[in-house]
Design a protein around this motif. Structure first.
Motif, PDB file in Angstrom:
ATOM      1  N   GLY A 207      25.211 -29.905 -76.946  1.00 32.27           N
ATOM      2  CA  GLY A 207      24.157 -28.909 -76.799  1.00 32.27           C
ATOM      3  C   GLY A 207      24.218 -28.150 -75.491  1.00 32.27           C
ATOM      4  O   GLY A 207      23.216 -27.560 -75.069  1.00 32.27           O
ATOM      5  N   THR A 208      25.392 -28.132 -74.836  1.00 32.30           N
ATOM      6  CA  THR A 208      25.526 -27.465 -73.539  1.00 32.30           C
ATOM      7  C   THR A 208      26.290 -26.148 -73.631  1.00 32.30           C
ATOM      8  O   THR A 208      26.483 -25.475 -72.604  1.00 32.30           O
ATOM      9  CB  THR A 208      26.242 -28.384 -72.539  1.00 32.30           C
ATOM     10  OG1 THR A 208      27.531 -28.762 -73.070  1.00 32.30           O
ATOM     11  CG2 THR A 208      25.418 -29.637 -72.268  1.00 32.30           C
ATOM     12  N   LEU A 209      26.738 -25.758 -74.805  1.00 30.25           N
ATOM     13  CA  LEU A 209      27.508 -24.527 -74.961  1.00 30.25           C
ATOM     14  C   LEU A 209      26.613 -23.317 -74.731  1.00 30.25           C
ATOM     15  O   LEU A 209      25.567 -23.163 -75.374  1.00 30.25           O
ATOM     16  CB  LEU A 209      28.136 -24.466 -76.355  1.00 30.25           C
ATOM     17  CG  LEU A 209      29.049 -23.273 -76.650  1.00 30.25           C
ATOM     18  CD1 LEU A 209      30.247 -23.259 -75.710  1.00 30.25           C
ATOM     19  CD2 LEU A 209      29.517 -23.303 -78.116  1.00 30.25           C
ATOM     20  N   GLU A 210      27.022 -22.452 -73.795  1.00 29.40           N
ATOM     21  CA  GLU A 210      26.271 -21.232 -73.493  1.00 29.40           C
ATOM     22  C   GLU A 210      26.589 -20.174 -74.544  1.00 29.40           C
ATOM     23  O   GLU A 210      27.739 -20.034 -74.964  1.00 29.40           O
ATOM     24  CB  GLU A 210      26.651 -20.738 -72.094  1.00 29.40           C
ATOM     25  CG  GLU A 210      25.828 -19.587 -71.575  1.00 29.40           C
ATOM     26  CD  GLU A 210      26.139 -19.283 -70.118  1.00 29.40           C
ATOM     27  OE1 GLU A 210      26.371 -18.100 -69.806  1.00 29.40           O
ATOM     28  OE2 GLU A 210      26.150 -20.229 -69.293  1.00 29.40           O
ATOM     29  N   TYR A 211      25.577 -19.409 -74.961  1.00 22.21           N
ATOM     30  CA  TYR A 211      25.764 -18.389 -75.996  1.00 22.21           C
ATOM     31  C   TYR A 211      25.391 -17.012 -75.477  1.00 22.21           C
ATOM     32  O   TYR A 211      24.489 -16.862 -74.647  1.00 22.21           O
ATOM     33  CB  TYR A 211      24.909 -18.693 -77.227  1.00 22.21           C
ATOM     34  CG  TYR A 211      25.405 -19.852 -78.064  1.00 22.21           C
ATOM     35  CD1 TYR A 211      26.318 -19.642 -79.095  1.00 22.21           C
ATOM     36  CD2 TYR A 211      24.972 -21.148 -77.810  1.00 22.21           C
ATOM     37  CE1 TYR A 211      26.775 -20.704 -79.861  1.00 22.21           C
ATOM     38  CE2 TYR A 211      25.425 -22.220 -78.572  1.00 22.21           C
ATOM     39  CZ  TYR A 211      26.325 -21.988 -79.600  1.00 22.21           C
ATOM     40  OH  TYR A 211      26.780 -23.048 -80.344  1.00 22.21           O
ATOM     41  N   LEU A 212      26.087 -16.008 -76.013  1.00 20.81           N
ATOM     42  CA  LEU A 212      25.704 -14.620 -75.842  1.00 20.81           C
ATOM     43  C   LEU A 212      25.286 -14.074 -77.191  1.00 20.81           C
ATOM     44  O   LEU A 212      26.032 -14.187 -78.183  1.00 20.81           O
ATOM     45  CB  LEU A 212      26.872 -13.787 -75.308  1.00 20.81           C
ATOM     46  CG  LEU A 212      27.209 -13.852 -73.819  1.00 20.81           C
ATOM     47  CD1 LEU A 212      28.382 -12.913 -73.518  1.00 20.81           C
ATOM     48  CD2 LEU A 212      26.017 -13.479 -72.978  1.00 20.81           C
ATOM     49  N   GLU A 213      24.106 -13.478 -77.263  1.00 24.00           N
ATOM     50  CA  GLU A 213      23.652 -12.858 -78.496  1.00 24.00           C
ATOM     51  C   GLU A 213      24.382 -11.529 -78.701  1.00 24.00           C
ATOM     52  O   GLU A 213      24.954 -10.960 -77.766  1.00 24.00           O
ATOM     53  CB  GLU A 213      22.143 -12.631 -78.445  1.00 24.00           C
ATOM     54  CG  GLU A 213      21.325 -13.915 -78.368  1.00 24.00           C
ATOM     55  CD  GLU A 213      21.542 -14.814 -79.571  1.00 24.00           C
ATOM     56  OE1 GLU A 213      21.695 -14.277 -80.700  1.00 24.00           O
ATOM     57  OE2 GLU A 213      21.585 -16.045 -79.387  1.00 24.00           O
TER      58      GLU A 213
ATOM     59  N   GLN B   9      34.767 -25.901 -85.387  1.00 26.79           N
ATOM     60  CA  GLN B   9      34.398 -25.145 -86.584  1.00 26.79           C
ATOM     61  C   GLN B   9      35.617 -24.500 -87.246  1.00 26.79           C
ATOM     62  O   GLN B   9      35.606 -23.335 -87.641  1.00 26.79           O
ATOM     63  CB  GLN B   9      33.352 -24.092 -86.242  1.00 26.79           C
ATOM     64  CG  GLN B   9      32.031 -24.703 -85.759  1.00 26.79           C
ATOM     65  CD  GLN B   9      30.945 -23.682 -85.538  1.00 26.79           C
ATOM     66  OE1 GLN B   9      31.209 -22.538 -85.170  1.00 26.79           O
ATOM     67  NE2 GLN B   9      29.696 -24.079 -85.768  1.00 26.79           N
ATOM     68  N   GLY B  10      36.696 -25.282 -87.324  1.00 23.92           N
ATOM     69  CA  GLY B  10      37.898 -24.842 -88.017  1.00 23.92           C
ATOM     70  C   GLY B  10      38.817 -23.956 -87.207  1.00 23.92           C
ATOM     71  O   GLY B  10      39.846 -23.499 -87.718  1.00 23.92           O
ATOM     72  N   ILE B  11      38.491 -23.711 -85.930  1.00 27.27           N
ATOM     73  CA  ILE B  11      39.322 -22.859 -85.083  1.00 27.27           C
ATOM     74  C   ILE B  11      39.895 -23.703 -83.948  1.00 27.27           C
ATOM     75  O   ILE B  11      39.176 -24.456 -83.298  1.00 27.27           O
ATOM     76  CB  ILE B  11      38.513 -21.683 -84.505  1.00 27.27           C
ATOM     77  CG1 ILE B  11      37.965 -20.821 -85.632  1.00 27.27           C
ATOM     78  CG2 ILE B  11      39.366 -20.842 -83.569  1.00 27.27           C
ATOM     79  CD1 ILE B  11      37.077 -19.697 -85.164  1.00 27.27           C
ATOM     80  N   SER B  12      41.202 -23.563 -83.710  1.00 27.55           N
ATOM     81  CA  SER B  12      41.865 -24.302 -82.639  1.00 27.55           C
ATOM     82  C   SER B  12      41.818 -23.501 -81.341  1.00 27.55           C
ATOM     83  O   SER B  12      42.143 -22.307 -81.329  1.00 27.55           O
ATOM     84  CB  SER B  12      43.325 -24.585 -83.004  1.00 27.55           C
ATOM     85  OG  SER B  12      43.408 -25.452 -84.126  1.00 27.55           O
TER      86      SER B  12
ATOM     87  N   GLU C 239      31.257 -29.410 -76.009  1.00 31.23           N
ATOM     88  CA  GLU C 239      30.128 -28.627 -75.506  1.00 31.23           C
ATOM     89  C   GLU C 239      29.098 -28.386 -76.612  1.00 31.23           C
ATOM     90  O   GLU C 239      27.890 -28.520 -76.410  1.00 31.23           O
ATOM     91  CB  GLU C 239      30.613 -27.283 -74.957  1.00 31.23           C
ATOM     92  CG  GLU C 239      31.444 -27.378 -73.709  1.00 31.23           C
ATOM     93  CD  GLU C 239      30.633 -27.255 -72.434  1.00 31.23           C
ATOM     94  OE1 GLU C 239      29.402 -27.084 -72.502  1.00 31.23           O
ATOM     95  OE2 GLU C 239      31.242 -27.344 -71.356  1.00 31.23           O
ATOM     96  N   ARG C 240      29.597 -28.030 -77.788  1.00 30.52           N
ATOM     97  CA  ARG C 240      28.678 -27.749 -78.903  1.00 30.52           C
ATOM     98  C   ARG C 240      27.931 -29.020 -79.316  1.00 30.52           C
ATOM     99  O   ARG C 240      26.718 -29.001 -79.528  1.00 30.52           O
ATOM    100  CB  ARG C 240      29.455 -27.180 -80.088  1.00 30.52           C
ATOM    101  CG  ARG C 240      28.549 -26.740 -81.248  1.00 30.52           C
ATOM    102  CD  ARG C 240      29.366 -26.378 -82.486  1.00 30.52           C
ATOM    103  NE  ARG C 240      30.256 -25.253 -82.219  1.00 30.52           N
ATOM    104  CZ  ARG C 240      29.880 -23.978 -82.258  1.00 30.52           C
ATOM    105  NH1 ARG C 240      28.615 -23.677 -82.522  1.00 30.52           N
ATOM    106  NH2 ARG C 240      30.756 -23.016 -82.035  1.00 30.52           N
TER     107      ARG C 240
END
Length: 370
Positions: A338-344, A132-135, A334-335
């Motif tokens: 669909g395996t990327l873990e997220y924190l809200e 998403q545009g970030i290295s 990962e994204r």
């Protein structure tokens, strides 16, 4: 293997209970025999002062009858050299504990000091990734972030003296994520184990991806000719063709080999109700201690996989045991998978590992389980 692993967990718990009971009884009498408890358990702050390590803050933590460790406050509160029974059990690289001021991304390998534990993450693990545009560089930034609010002291816990080191690392970007890692490290007296317990908090206002891998690096004499690898029940997958060719030898430890090409294996843990799983490397033939082994334990509900890094070249004689919540393919992969873990926003999650050294008869018993 699964039944042996469960028996091993029960045996270690029974051993810890006996040690706690013994320590509580003895602690009152021990205090009568010393001028200061630092004779038994101590923590001391210092700074390294040479070469590219110059200025690196460290905590020298020591527990009588247990483990001594150099904790790297300026390198994400990671564990550098670790000793037990007079033996140094972690692999040390050629780079040293490079001060963050001398580190220039993306040259992560220029500052990979090895040590007993190097934390990878929090926004990327594994291959460099453009997401998403970030290295994001190899294995992320967390191990190069100096800790804040560092405290160190000797406390009483479970009836015995314990060395405790705490601190915080904030991994944040303008317009990006704001993740806070709070770490607590404990080394109890009378037991050769070190516990690392982390809490990760999303301090930002949007959901944040979180990748975390504990890069544990046992080296010689734990890793040696004739050593035994014991891992929890898992589906094992080689990372690439080179690893696939060495699949049958993944648990073997020959002498250092010129031209050795690293192998990496993914251990996807099988479902279990056990609160802890363990991976061990044991050298039953190490004569100075009558055998020596190292065990990494963790909660599989927090870290559902382990990566095995098999690197047996000269000077690179190490086998990484690496519990993780992610793959090593990089954040973008990962994204996409669909395996990327997220924190809200405001959410917090706990993780951690324990590292135990086994000597003598305990090492022989551990080796027999393999």
């Amino acid at each position: 293997n699964h039944s042996r692993a469960r028996a091993s967990v029960r045996e270690r718990k029974a051993y810890r209970d006996r040690m706690c009971e013994h320590a509580a009884h003895d602690l009152r009498e021990l205090r009568r025999r010393v001028g200061d408890v630092s004779q038994l358990v101590s923590t001391r702050a210092a700074r390294l002062a040479d070469g590219n390590e110059d200025g690196t803050r460290v905590i020298d933590a020591r527990a009588s009858g247990g483990i001594s460790a150099l904790i790297l406050a300026d390198r994400g509160l990671d564990l550098g050299p670790v000793w037990a029974g007079g033996q140094q059990v972690s692999w040390q690289s050629t780079t040293g504990a490079v001060h963050p001021a001398y580190y220039h991304a993306p040259d992560w390998l220029h500052a990979f000091h090895g040590g007993m534990l190097l934390t990878c993450g929090l926004q990327n693990v594994g291959m460099p990734s453009e997401d998403q545009g970030i290295s994001h560089g190899l294995h992320g930034r967390i191990s190069h972030i100096p800790a804040r609010n560092v405290t160190h002291r000797v406390i009483e816990e479970d009836g015995r003296l314990v060395a405790e080191v705490c601190g915080e690392m904030r991994e944040t970007d303008v317009f990006g994520s704001d993740l806070l890692l709070r770490r607590r490290i404990t080394l109890p007296m009378g037991e050769p184990v070190i516990h690392v317990r982390d809490e990760v908090v999303n301090q930002g206002y949007e959901a944040a991806g979180l990748t975390l891998l504990y890069h544990c690096n046992p080296g010689y004499p734990v890793v040696a000719d004739g050593s035994v690898l014991i891992t929890p029940p898992a589906e094992i997958t080689p990372r690439d063709e080179s690893a696939a060719r060495g699949m049958d030898q993944r648990s073997e430890f020959p002498a250092p080999q010129d031209g050795f090409v690293e192998n990496v294996y993914r251990h996807e843990l099988l479902p279990t109700d056990e609160p802890s799983v363990s991976a061990s490397i044991v050298n039953p033939g190490y004569e100075p201690t009558g055998g020596i082994g190292l065990t990494v334990s963790w909660d599989p509900s927090e870290l559902p996989r382990m990566w095995q890094w098999r690197m047996l070249g000269p000077g690179m004689y190490v086998t990484g045991l690496e519990p993780a919540n992610c793959t090593v393919n990089g954040r973008a992969s990962e994204r996409e998978d669909g395996t990327l873990e997220y924190l809200e926003p405001g959410e917090r999650r706990t993780y951690g590992v324990s590292v135990r050294v086994s000597l003598g008869d305990e090492a022989q018993t551990l080796a027999a389980q393999g």
